[in-house]
Design a protein around this motif. Structure first.
Motif, PDB file in Angstrom:
ATOM      1  N   GLN A 140       0.829  -1.208   0.000  1.00 47.92           N
ATOM      2  CA  GLN A 140       0.000   0.000   0.000  1.00 47.92           C
ATOM      3  C   GLN A 140       0.861   1.255   0.000  1.00 47.92           C
ATOM      4  O   GLN A 140       0.612   2.199  -0.757  1.00 47.92           O
ATOM      5  N   GLU A 196       1.020   4.125  -3.007  1.00 50.00           N
ATOM      6  CA  GLU A 196       0.744   5.536  -2.722  1.00 50.00           C
ATOM      7  C   GLU A 196       1.954   6.395  -3.064  1.00 50.00           C
ATOM      8  O   GLU A 196       1.808   7.517  -3.559  1.00 50.00           O
ATOM      9  N   SER A 197       3.160   5.878  -2.816  1.00 50.76           N
ATOM     10  CA  SER A 197       4.384   6.605  -3.174  1.00 50.76           C
ATOM     11  C   SER A 197       4.504   6.749  -4.684  1.00 50.76           C
ATOM     12  O   SER A 197       4.862   7.810  -5.197  1.00 50.76           O
ATOM     13  N   GLU A 213       2.092   6.806  -6.812  1.00 50.49           N
ATOM     14  CA  GLU A 213       1.073   7.749  -7.285  1.00 50.49           C
ATOM     15  C   GLU A 213       1.529   9.188  -7.075  1.00 50.49           C
ATOM     16  O   GLU A 213       1.352  10.050  -7.947  1.00 50.49           O
ATOM     17  N   GLN A 217       2.061  -1.011  -9.673  1.00 51.85           N
ATOM     18  CA  GLN A 217       1.034  -0.130 -10.218  1.00 51.85           C
ATOM     19  C   GLN A 217       0.399  -0.753 -11.455  1.00 51.85           C
ATOM     20  O   GLN A 217      -0.822  -0.707 -11.644  1.00 51.85           O
ATOM     21  N   THR A 248      -9.499  -0.102  -4.149  1.00 56.93           N
ATOM     22  CA  THR A 248      -8.582   0.903  -3.608  1.00 56.93           C
ATOM     23  C   THR A 248      -7.200   0.279  -3.406  1.00 56.93           C
ATOM     24  O   THR A 248      -7.065  -0.952  -3.363  1.00 56.93           O
ATOM     25  N   PRO A 249      -6.158   1.117  -3.264  1.00 61.44           N
ATOM     26  CA  PRO A 249      -4.826   0.563  -2.979  1.00 61.44           C
ATOM     27  C   PRO A 249      -4.805  -0.331  -1.750  1.00 61.44           C
ATOM     28  O   PRO A 249      -4.139  -1.370  -1.744  1.00 61.44           O
ATOM     29  N   LYS A 250      -5.561   0.033  -0.700  1.00 62.53           N
ATOM     30  CA  LYS A 250      -5.583  -0.798   0.514  1.00 62.53           C
ATOM     31  C   LYS A 250      -6.225  -2.150   0.235  1.00 62.53           C
ATOM     32  O   LYS A 250      -5.725  -3.194   0.663  1.00 62.53           O
TER      33      LYS A 250
END
Length: 387
Positions: free
Chosen positions: A177, A181-182, A184, A193, A208-210
């Motif tokens: 996760q 996020e990094s 993105e 990704q 979602t990423p999570k």
């Protein structure tokens, strides 16, 4: 480098007054590799930004043997007890990594299997400089030797295996996760990704990423468990071998593991996947399967072990998904009862095996209520109406 040299180098940098916890990382790396010949202490900032410990120690076969998390000199919370400190990180690492040291470069706190094993201090701060504590050097050097020669215990119970798998899977999900996020934020196009985008396009468009991290981590952990059950060589298990052992009857999992076993696996998660392989290499599969499910009549560990695993990984998620094992006697009773009703009440002579169609008369609300009243007044068995 000796311990004396190490403290001298630390003191020189510390007295400049502008040092951070990153300033001393090279010195500690040199000391570790000097005290433990044959061990490599890897320090990769990109990995750390996504939730990996500062140092990953590996042996000549590139198998991880221990992890070190370094805080700034003078950090007083190396046991992770302060709620406003790094407690979440400490708890996550202690629950996931069975051979771990927290340090402020002067004190070394050793945790084995999540429990405090020992600690030793080799220097103190006094009036803006670092003073050595030479009487503690022998104990420190013995600690590093023990730490770097640690051999994971043989796992002989399904509960222990579920606990250790879940710990690594939680850490893996957290790192995935953070990495997504990094990427993105920095607009990096990583393989993680790309996989998430493909997952969105083919399976769940609004994941979602999570959620993706959860699914991905569980799939890797459980896929490796399935592969290990088919493994006949007890001491050579790896993610590469897992890719070969996944049954052909599960093409999705086989394809995923062909990716995991390759060179394109994101380096930010490679170390955790390899650590999972270490767990399975330490698992005595024969001992685990020998008594598996005797009390609950569970016959297929690949299917039913998931309940144990998810209980440890995320009990709320288990409840949300309704992952509960139904014992075989109960399942057999349900099947026999439904089969009998299909024959006696619906006229389908072959029961569950019948492929023909039948017509049923749906009673009106008034009839249903009258029938319910009759059921309440009669001792006869009433079948066919539900509240």
């Amino acid at each position: 480098m000796t311990t004396v040299d190490y403290l001298s180098a630390l003191n020189s940098r510390y007295r400049l007054g502008n040092a951070t916890e990153h300033t001393f990382r090279g010195d500690l790396q040199n000391l570790l590799e000097s005290l433990a010949p044959g061990i490599s202490a890897t320090n990769e900032p990109k990995r750390q930004a996504c939730g990996a410990p500062d140092y990953i120690l590996t042996n000549k076969k590139e198998i991880p043997v221990g992890y070190i998390e370094a805080k700034d000199i003078g950090d007083s919370d190396l046991h992770g007890v302060k709620k406003n400190g790094n407690k979440e990180q400490f708890d996550r690492y202690k629950g996931s990594l069975d051979n771990l040291i927290f340090t402020d470069y002067l004190e070394f706190v050793y945790f084995r299997n999540g429990e405090l094993a020992t600690s030793v201090r080799i220097g103190v701060i006094d009036q803006g400089r670092i003073l050595p504590l030479p009487h503690n050097f022998p104990a420190f050097e013995l600690l590093i030797k023990e730490f770097t020669t640690h051999i994971g215990q043989t796992i002989k119970s399904s509960k222990k295996l579920a606990e250790m798998m879940a710990g690594k899977a939680r850490l893996l999900a957290n790192v995935i996760q953070a990495a997504l996020e990094s990427d993105e934020i920095n607009q990096d196009n990583s393989t993680l990704q790309e996989q998430m985008n493909a997952f969105k396009e083919i399976l769940i468009h609004d994941i979602t990423p999570k959620q993706f991290s959860d699914v991905y981590a569980q799939t890797i952990a459980y896929g490796m468990f399935a592969a290990r059950l088919y493994d006949s060589s007890l001491d050579t298990f790896s993610r590469q071998e897992a890719a070969e052992l996944i049954p052909k009857s599960n093409p999705f999992l086989r394809k995923l593991f062909q990716y995991i076993a390759g060179y394109d696996l994101d380096q930010r998660i490679t170390w955790i996947v390899d650590a999972l392989a270490d767990i399975f290499r330490a698992a005595d599969v024969d001992a685990i399967l020998k008594n598996f499910g005797k009390s609950t009549k569970m016959e297929d560990p690949i299917i039913h072990f998931y309940e144990d695993f998810l209980t440890q990984y995320d009990p709320k998620l288990r409840k949300q998904r309704g992952v509960w094992y139904t014992p075989h006697p109960v399942v057999n009773f349900i099947i026999r009862a439904v089969d009998e009703i299909l024959v006696t009440e619906f006229g389908l002579q072959m029961g569950l095996a019948d492929t023909s169609k039948t017509k049923i008369k749906v009673p009106s609300p008034r009839t249903t209520n009258d029938s319910r009243e009759a059921c309440g007044k009669s001792s006869r068995k009433c079948i066919g109406y539900s509240s």
